[in-house]
Design an enzyme around this catalytic site. Structure first.
Site, PDB file in Angstrom:
ATOM      1  N   ARG A 150      -5.581 -30.078 -48.299  1.00  0.00           N
ATOM      2  CA  ARG A 150      -5.009 -30.322 -49.640  1.00  0.00           C
ATOM      3  C   ARG A 150      -6.083 -30.254 -50.717  1.00  0.00           C
ATOM      4  O   ARG A 150      -5.841 -29.757 -51.811  1.00  0.00           O
ATOM      5  CB  ARG A 150      -4.301 -31.682 -49.669  1.00  0.00           C
ATOM      6  CG  ARG A 150      -2.982 -31.648 -48.915  1.00  0.00           C
ATOM      7  CD  ARG A 150      -2.486 -33.036 -48.606  1.00  0.00           C
ATOM      8  NE  ARG A 150      -2.115 -33.775 -49.797  1.00  0.00           N
ATOM      9  CZ  ARG A 150      -2.111 -35.100 -49.858  1.00  0.00           C
ATOM     10  NH1 ARG A 150      -2.479 -35.827 -48.822  1.00  0.00           N
ATOM     11  NH2 ARG A 150      -1.744 -35.694 -50.962  1.00  0.00           N
ATOM     12  N   ARG A 152       1.643 -41.547 -45.120  1.00  0.00           N
ATOM     13  CA  ARG A 152       2.248 -40.210 -45.221  1.00  0.00           C
ATOM     14  C   ARG A 152       1.584 -39.281 -44.215  1.00  0.00           C
ATOM     15  O   ARG A 152       0.365 -39.329 -44.035  1.00  0.00           O
ATOM     16  CB  ARG A 152       2.028 -39.653 -46.639  1.00  0.00           C
ATOM     17  CG  ARG A 152       3.012 -40.185 -47.647  1.00  0.00           C
ATOM     18  CD  ARG A 152       2.667 -39.840 -49.057  1.00  0.00           C
ATOM     19  NE  ARG A 152       2.192 -38.481 -49.276  1.00  0.00           N
ATOM     20  CZ  ARG A 152       1.828 -37.998 -50.471  1.00  0.00           C
ATOM     21  NH1 ARG A 152       1.887 -38.773 -51.539  1.00  0.00           N
ATOM     22  NH2 ARG A 152       1.411 -36.759 -50.591  1.00  0.00           N
ATOM     23  N   ARG A 188       0.995 -27.518 -60.917  1.00  0.00           N
ATOM     24  CA  ARG A 188      -0.143 -27.357 -60.009  1.00  0.00           C
ATOM     25  C   ARG A 188      -0.667 -25.926 -60.020  1.00  0.00           C
ATOM     26  O   ARG A 188      -1.668 -25.652 -59.358  1.00  0.00           O
ATOM     27  CB  ARG A 188       0.289 -27.712 -58.587  1.00  0.00           C
ATOM     28  CG  ARG A 188      -0.045 -29.153 -58.178  1.00  0.00           C
ATOM     29  CD  ARG A 188       0.612 -29.368 -56.837  1.00  0.00           C
ATOM     30  NE  ARG A 188       0.003 -30.340 -55.985  1.00  0.00           N
ATOM     31  CZ  ARG A 188       0.447 -31.584 -55.800  1.00  0.00           C
ATOM     32  NH1 ARG A 188       1.468 -32.034 -56.488  1.00  0.00           N
ATOM     33  NH2 ARG A 188      -0.127 -32.381 -54.926  1.00  0.00           N
ATOM     34  N   ARG A 242      -4.477 -44.820 -48.090  1.00  0.00           N
ATOM     35  CA  ARG A 242      -3.230 -44.999 -48.855  1.00  0.00           C
ATOM     36  C   ARG A 242      -2.066 -45.367 -47.927  1.00  0.00           C
ATOM     37  O   ARG A 242      -1.924 -44.819 -46.846  1.00  0.00           O
ATOM     38  CB  ARG A 242      -2.894 -43.704 -49.592  1.00  0.00           C
ATOM     39  CG  ARG A 242      -1.549 -43.788 -50.312  1.00  0.00           C
ATOM     40  CD  ARG A 242      -1.427 -42.829 -51.435  1.00  0.00           C
ATOM     41  NE  ARG A 242      -1.344 -41.445 -50.993  1.00  0.00           N
ATOM     42  CZ  ARG A 242      -1.339 -40.406 -51.845  1.00  0.00           C
ATOM     43  NH1 ARG A 242      -1.431 -40.622 -53.143  1.00  0.00           N
ATOM     44  NH2 ARG A 242      -1.264 -39.184 -51.395  1.00  0.00           N
ATOM     45  N   LYS A 277      -3.139 -40.366 -59.790  1.00  0.00           N
ATOM     46  CA  LYS A 277      -2.044 -39.976 -60.685  1.00  0.00           C
ATOM     47  C   LYS A 277      -0.799 -40.847 -60.452  1.00  0.00           C
ATOM     48  O   LYS A 277      -0.236 -41.396 -61.385  1.00  0.00           O
ATOM     49  CB  LYS A 277      -1.661 -38.499 -60.471  1.00  0.00           C
ATOM     50  CG  LYS A 277      -2.794 -37.514 -60.626  1.00  0.00           C
ATOM     51  CD  LYS A 277      -2.325 -36.065 -60.476  1.00  0.00           C
ATOM     52  CE  LYS A 277      -1.779 -35.715 -59.100  1.00  0.00           C
ATOM     53  NZ  LYS A 277      -2.749 -35.768 -57.997  1.00  0.00           N
TER      54      LYS A 277
HETATM   55  P1  AMP Z   1       1.942 -35.109 -53.874  1.00  0.00           P
HETATM   56  O1  AMP Z   1       2.801 -36.280 -53.556  1.00  0.00           O
HETATM   57  O2  AMP Z   1       1.875 -34.799 -55.346  1.00  0.00           O
HETATM   58  O3  AMP Z   1       0.571 -35.217 -53.250  1.00  0.00           O
HETATM   59  O4  AMP Z   1       2.634 -33.829 -53.206  1.00  0.00           O
HETATM   60  C1  AMP Z   1       2.824 -33.748 -51.802  1.00  0.00           C
HETATM   61  C2  AMP Z   1       3.059 -32.308 -51.397  1.00  0.00           C
HETATM   62  O5  AMP Z   1       4.239 -31.798 -52.049  1.00  0.00           O
HETATM   63  C3  AMP Z   1       1.960 -31.333 -51.814  1.00  0.00           C
HETATM   64  O6  AMP Z   1       0.897 -31.291 -50.874  1.00  0.00           O
HETATM   65  C4  AMP Z   1       2.731 -30.014 -51.862  1.00  0.00           C
HETATM   66  O7  AMP Z   1       3.000 -29.527 -50.559  1.00  0.00           O
HETATM   67  C5  AMP Z   1       4.072 -30.448 -52.459  1.00  0.00           C
HETATM   68  N1  AMP Z   1       4.074 -30.396 -53.948  1.00  0.00           N
HETATM   69  C6  AMP Z   1       4.236 -31.448 -54.803  1.00  0.00           C
HETATM   70  N2  AMP Z   1       4.223 -31.043 -56.079  1.00  0.00           N
HETATM   71  C7  AMP Z   1       4.040 -29.689 -56.042  1.00  0.00           C
HETATM   72  C8  AMP Z   1       3.913 -28.681 -57.053  1.00  0.00           C
HETATM   73  N3  AMP Z   1       3.969 -28.984 -58.365  1.00  0.00           N
HETATM   74  N4  AMP Z   1       3.725 -27.399 -56.638  1.00  0.00           N
HETATM   75  C9  AMP Z   1       3.676 -27.074 -55.329  1.00  0.00           C
HETATM   76  N5  AMP Z   1       3.775 -27.980 -54.328  1.00  0.00           N
HETATM   77  C10 AMP Z   1       3.962 -29.293 -54.669  1.00  0.00           C
END
Ligand code: AMP
Length: 222
Positions: free
Chosen positions: A172, A161, A89, A128, A14
């Protein structure tokens, strides 16, 4: 104010796709993950609330995410078209987005579901690397930077990360299966979903999605 959503598991591509298409398609890229990482770095109230959930690979509570996205949309202009990556999400987040766009006279034009088998997701997440300064994503094998450890775009340091380590990745992916996957049928029922094979190479994936998005410029579903 309209929106396109990139939906998919962690590692489905994404963020990388959004980075590749946003300028050409004139879309405003909103990654809630990037916004939260910035908030944690700055030590804001939202950052302090979100940090422990993110470390564990759990979802940050809907109330926090909704506040963050509403504030972002409030700062936008009526003719903006957003490209959401990592949001929504959960079904409550999706409902909120629908109402909030409708209130601003807009809607969701397309939901692109990036579909890839689990082994591809794990291999992408473990390899990554992310730029500390601008957030651009790389992969040690599939998308290496020109110079090891240095971002091509801004010269910033690349790092892994904390939530891209193997133990957190498994959590996750479980959270995705439990809380996010149901959005696929939720959007499918509304006739908004289109599925793409996201195990293909990043450049080809971005071109396919760009074409799909252009095809949906007319006729925004409300
Ligand atoms: P990402 O970079 O999209 O993988 O997000 C990293 C982390 O941020 C996720 O594992 C969640 O802990 C939090 N996070 C990001 N977007 C959301 C969302 N829309 N709802 C809930 N938690 C989020």
């Amino acid at each position: 104010m309209n929106a396109i959503i990139l939906l998919g598991a962690p590692g489905s591509g994404k963020g990388t796709t959004a980075e590749r298409i946003r300028d050409e398609a004139k879309l405003i890229h909103v990654s809630t993950g990037d916004m939260l990482r910035q908030a944690v770095k700055k030590g804001t109230e939202i950052g302090r609330e979100a940090e422990s959930y993110m470390k564990q690979g759990a979802l940050v509570p809907d109330g926090v995410i909704i506040k963050l996205v509403e504030a972002r949309l409030d700062a936008g202009r009526p003719d903006d078209v957003y490209l959401f990556d990592g949001f929504p999400r959960t079904v409550p987040q999706a409902e909120l987005l629908k109402t909030t766009l409708a209130r601003r006279g807009g809607g969701i034009s397309r939901v692109v579901f990036l579909d890839a088998p689990r082994h591809v997701l794990v291999e992408r997440l473990t390899g990554r690397r992310t730029c500390r300064k601008c957030g651009t994503n790389y992969h040690v094998v599939n998308i290496p930077p020109k110079k090891e450890g240095v971002c091509d775009a801004c010269g910033g340091d690349l790092y892994q990360r904390a939530d891209d380590r193997e133990e957190t990745i498994i959590k996750r992916l479980e959270v995705y299966n439990r809380e996010t996957e149901e959005l696929i049928s939720w959007y499918e029922k509304q006739g908004l979903l289109v599925r793409v094979d996201s195990s293909q190479e990043a450049g080809r994936l971005a071109s396919e999605i760009l074409k799909l998005i252009r095809g949906s410029d007319r006729g925004t579903a409300r």
